[in-house]
Design a protein around this motif. Structure first.
Motif, PDB file in Angstrom:
ATOM      1  N   LEU A  18      12.070  -4.688  -4.139  1.00 43.23           N
ATOM      2  CA  LEU A  18      11.708  -3.583  -5.019  1.00 43.23           C
ATOM      3  C   LEU A  18      11.115  -2.655  -4.581  1.00 43.23           C
ATOM      4  CD1 LEU A  18      11.346  -5.956  -8.443  1.00 43.23           C
ATOM      5  CD2 LEU A  18      13.189  -4.441  -7.888  1.00 43.23           C
ATOM      6  N   MET A  19       9.933  -2.965  -3.824  1.00 44.06           N
ATOM      7  CA  MET A  19       9.198  -1.865  -3.296  1.00 44.06           C
ATOM      8  C   MET A  19       8.980  -1.967  -1.592  1.00 44.06           C
ATOM      9  SD  MET A  19       5.950  -2.439  -5.483  1.00 44.06           S
ATOM     10  CE  MET A  19       5.315  -4.369  -5.762  1.00 44.06           C
ATOM     11  N   PRO A  20      10.049  -1.959  -0.872  1.00 43.24           N
ATOM     12  CA  PRO A  20       9.663  -2.183   0.460  1.00 43.24           C
ATOM     13  C   PRO A  20       8.815  -1.359   1.269  1.00 43.24           C
ATOM     14  CG  PRO A  20      11.916  -1.312   0.254  1.00 43.24           C
ATOM     15  CD  PRO A  20      11.210  -1.478  -1.180  1.00 43.24           C
ATOM     16  N   PHE A  21       8.880   0.171   0.967  1.00 43.60           N
ATOM     17  CA  PHE A  21       7.928   1.285   1.550  1.00 43.60           C
ATOM     18  C   PHE A  21       6.517   1.045   1.294  1.00 43.60           C
ATOM     19  CE2 PHE A  21      12.465   2.410   1.204  1.00 43.60           C
ATOM     20  CZ  PHE A  21      12.746   2.539   2.546  1.00 43.60           C
ATOM     21  N   GLY A  22       5.828   1.258   2.165  1.00 38.31           N
ATOM     22  CA  GLY A  22       4.344   1.051   2.194  1.00 38.31           C
ATOM     23  C   GLY A  22       3.806  -0.132   2.231  1.00 38.31           C
ATOM     24  N   ALA A  23       4.726  -1.337   2.288  1.00 36.43           N
ATOM     25  CA  ALA A  23       4.626  -2.695   2.612  1.00 36.43           C
ATOM     26  C   ALA A  23       4.289  -3.052   4.204  1.00 36.43           C
ATOM     27  CB  ALA A  23       5.644  -3.704   1.960  1.00 36.43           C
ATOM     28  N   GLU A  24       3.558  -3.962   4.502  1.00 36.57           N
ATOM     29  CA  GLU A  24       3.054  -4.501   5.969  1.00 36.57           C
ATOM     30  C   GLU A  24       3.055  -5.605   6.139  1.00 36.57           C
ATOM     31  OE1 GLU A  24       0.368  -2.496   8.593  1.00 36.57           O
ATOM     32  OE2 GLU A  24       0.489  -0.640   7.182  1.00 36.57           O
ATOM     33  N   VAL A  25       3.984  -6.426   6.944  1.00 37.35           N
ATOM     34  CA  VAL A  25       3.959  -7.813   7.185  1.00 37.35           C
ATOM     35  C   VAL A  25       2.853  -8.281   8.203  1.00 37.35           C
ATOM     36  CG1 VAL A  25       5.654  -9.639   7.715  1.00 37.35           C
ATOM     37  CG2 VAL A  25       6.544  -7.683   6.688  1.00 37.35           C
ATOM     38  N   TYR A  26       2.319  -9.183   7.922  1.00 34.01           N
ATOM     39  CA  TYR A  26       1.131  -9.834   8.777  1.00 34.01           C
ATOM     40  C   TYR A  26       1.599 -11.294   9.114  1.00 34.01           C
ATOM     41  CZ  TYR A  26      -1.355  -5.566   7.771  1.00 34.01           C
ATOM     42  OH  TYR A  26      -1.801  -4.301   7.569  1.00 34.01           O
ATOM     43  N   GLY A  85       0.948  -1.264   0.062  1.00 31.81           N
ATOM     44  CA  GLY A  85       0.063  -0.038   0.071  1.00 31.81           C
ATOM     45  C   GLY A  85       0.647   1.222  -0.034  1.00 31.81           C
ATOM     46  N   GLY A  86       0.394   2.209   0.477  1.00 31.86           N
ATOM     47  CA  GLY A  86       1.238   3.354   0.563  1.00 31.86           C
ATOM     48  C   GLY A  86       0.771   4.514  -0.212  1.00 31.86           C
ATOM     49  N   GLY A  87       1.266   5.729  -0.264  1.00 33.19           N
ATOM     50  CA  GLY A  87       0.877   6.720  -0.866  1.00 33.19           C
ATOM     51  C   GLY A  87       2.189   7.475  -1.818  1.00 33.19           C
ATOM     52  N   ALA A  88       2.136   8.732  -2.005  1.00 32.41           N
ATOM     53  CA  ALA A  88       3.296   9.301  -2.903  1.00 32.41           C
ATOM     54  C   ALA A  88       4.465   9.223  -2.243  1.00 32.41           C
ATOM     55  CB  ALA A  88       2.835  10.697  -3.163  1.00 32.41           C
ATOM     56  N   GLY A  89       4.540   9.574  -0.618  1.00 36.54           N
ATOM     57  CA  GLY A  89       5.836   9.437   0.050  1.00 36.54           C
ATOM     58  C   GLY A  89       6.383   7.923  -0.164  1.00 36.54           C
ATOM     59  N   SER A  90       5.612   7.081  -0.151  1.00 34.43           N
ATOM     60  CA  SER A  90       6.060   5.617  -0.241  1.00 34.43           C
ATOM     61  C   SER A  90       6.624   5.653  -1.669  1.00 34.43           C
ATOM     62  CB  SER A  90       5.149   4.669   0.128  1.00 34.43           C
ATOM     63  OG  SER A  90       4.838   4.479   1.182  1.00 34.43           O
ATOM     64  N   PHE A  91       6.043   6.158  -2.747  1.00 36.24           N
ATOM     65  CA  PHE A  91       6.493   5.710  -3.841  1.00 36.24           C
ATOM     66  C   PHE A  91       7.804   6.407  -4.118  1.00 36.24           C
ATOM     67  CE2 PHE A  91       6.804   7.697  -8.331  1.00 36.24           C
ATOM     68  CZ  PHE A  91       6.563   6.490  -9.020  1.00 36.24           C
ATOM     69  N   LEU A 109      10.229   7.147  -1.854  1.00 35.47           N
ATOM     70  CA  LEU A 109      11.158   6.403  -1.109  1.00 35.47           C
ATOM     71  C   LEU A 109      11.659   5.022  -1.952  1.00 35.47           C
ATOM     72  CD1 LEU A 109      10.449   6.913   2.483  1.00 35.47           C
ATOM     73  CD2 LEU A 109      12.382   7.248   1.485  1.00 35.47           C
ATOM     74  N   ASN A 110      10.531   4.658  -2.543  1.00 36.02           N
ATOM     75  CA  ASN A 110      10.703   3.408  -3.252  1.00 36.02           C
ATOM     76  C   ASN A 110      11.533   3.528  -4.266  1.00 36.02           C
ATOM     77  OD1 ASN A 110       9.446   1.273  -1.707  1.00 36.02           O
ATOM     78  ND2 ASN A 110       7.451   1.670  -2.689  1.00 36.02           N
ATOM     79  N   ILE A 111      11.507   4.835  -5.298  1.00 37.98           N
ATOM     80  CA  ILE A 111      12.284   4.980  -6.263  1.00 37.98           C
ATOM     81  C   ILE A 111      13.767   5.242  -5.623  1.00 37.98           C
ATOM     82  CG2 ILE A 111      12.756   6.707  -8.048  1.00 37.98           C
ATOM     83  CD1 ILE A 111      10.154   5.080  -8.611  1.00 37.98           C
ATOM     84  N   ILE A 112      13.981   5.988  -4.621  1.00 34.17           N
ATOM     85  CA  ILE A 112      15.321   6.130  -4.037  1.00 34.17           C
ATOM     86  C   ILE A 112      16.007   4.840  -3.831  1.00 34.17           C
ATOM     87  CG2 ILE A 112      16.637   7.344  -2.426  1.00 34.17           C
ATOM     88  CD1 ILE A 112      14.520   9.501  -2.593  1.00 34.17           C
ATOM     89  N   TRP A 113      15.081   4.064  -2.978  1.00 40.53           N
ATOM     90  CA  TRP A 113      15.778   2.668  -2.622  1.00 40.53           C
ATOM     91  C   TRP A 113      15.943   1.848  -3.509  1.00 40.53           C
ATOM     92  CZ3 TRP A 113      16.756  -0.379   1.052  1.00 40.53           C
ATOM     93  CH2 TRP A 113      16.797  -1.781   1.024  1.00 40.53           C
TER      94      TRP A 113
END
Length: 119
Positions: free
Chosen positions: A111-119, A59-65, A67-71
């Protein structure tokens, strides 16, 4: 079965994957600005050490997007390629397919860790 899977996973490749995430976290924590990214790496290192029985929701929004690009540019591609190579190697045998699928799950997470949550 999840406990047995996690023990076998840790012995046959999970330790290497988790240590890769820990190394990335330590490198990010060198700077004060990178500490939140490093903390995220340590959270996913725990998942990488013992992934069976856990799910990842994105999930996530623009901030997560952003950060994912930089990551992705700085640390994501090497981790994702490592997980893809290990997953492909594990999927060669029938017994290794569940372990390979966990590596592919971690590759997507790399590839996209920001906005991800582990359950």
């Amino acid at each position: 079965m999840g406990c047995l899977g996690n023990v076998l996973w840790f012995v046959f490749g999970g330790a290497v994957s988790g240590l890769s995430w820990c190394l990335a976290g330590c490198l990010w924590c060198i700077t004060v600005v990178g500490i939140p990214v490093g903390m995220q790496c340590f959270k996913f290192a725990a998942l990488s050490f013992f992934p069976f029985g856990k799910e990842v929701q994105y999930g996530g929004g623009a901030g997560s997007f952003l950060l994912n690009i930089i990551w992705l540019i700085v640390s994501g591609l090497p981790l994702a390629l490592e997980h893809l190579a290990l997953g492909a190697a594990l999927c060669v045998t029938i017994i290794g397919i569940p372990f390979g699928l966990q590596q592919f799950k971690l590759a997507k997470l790399a590839l996209m860790p920001f906005g991800a949550e582990v359950y």
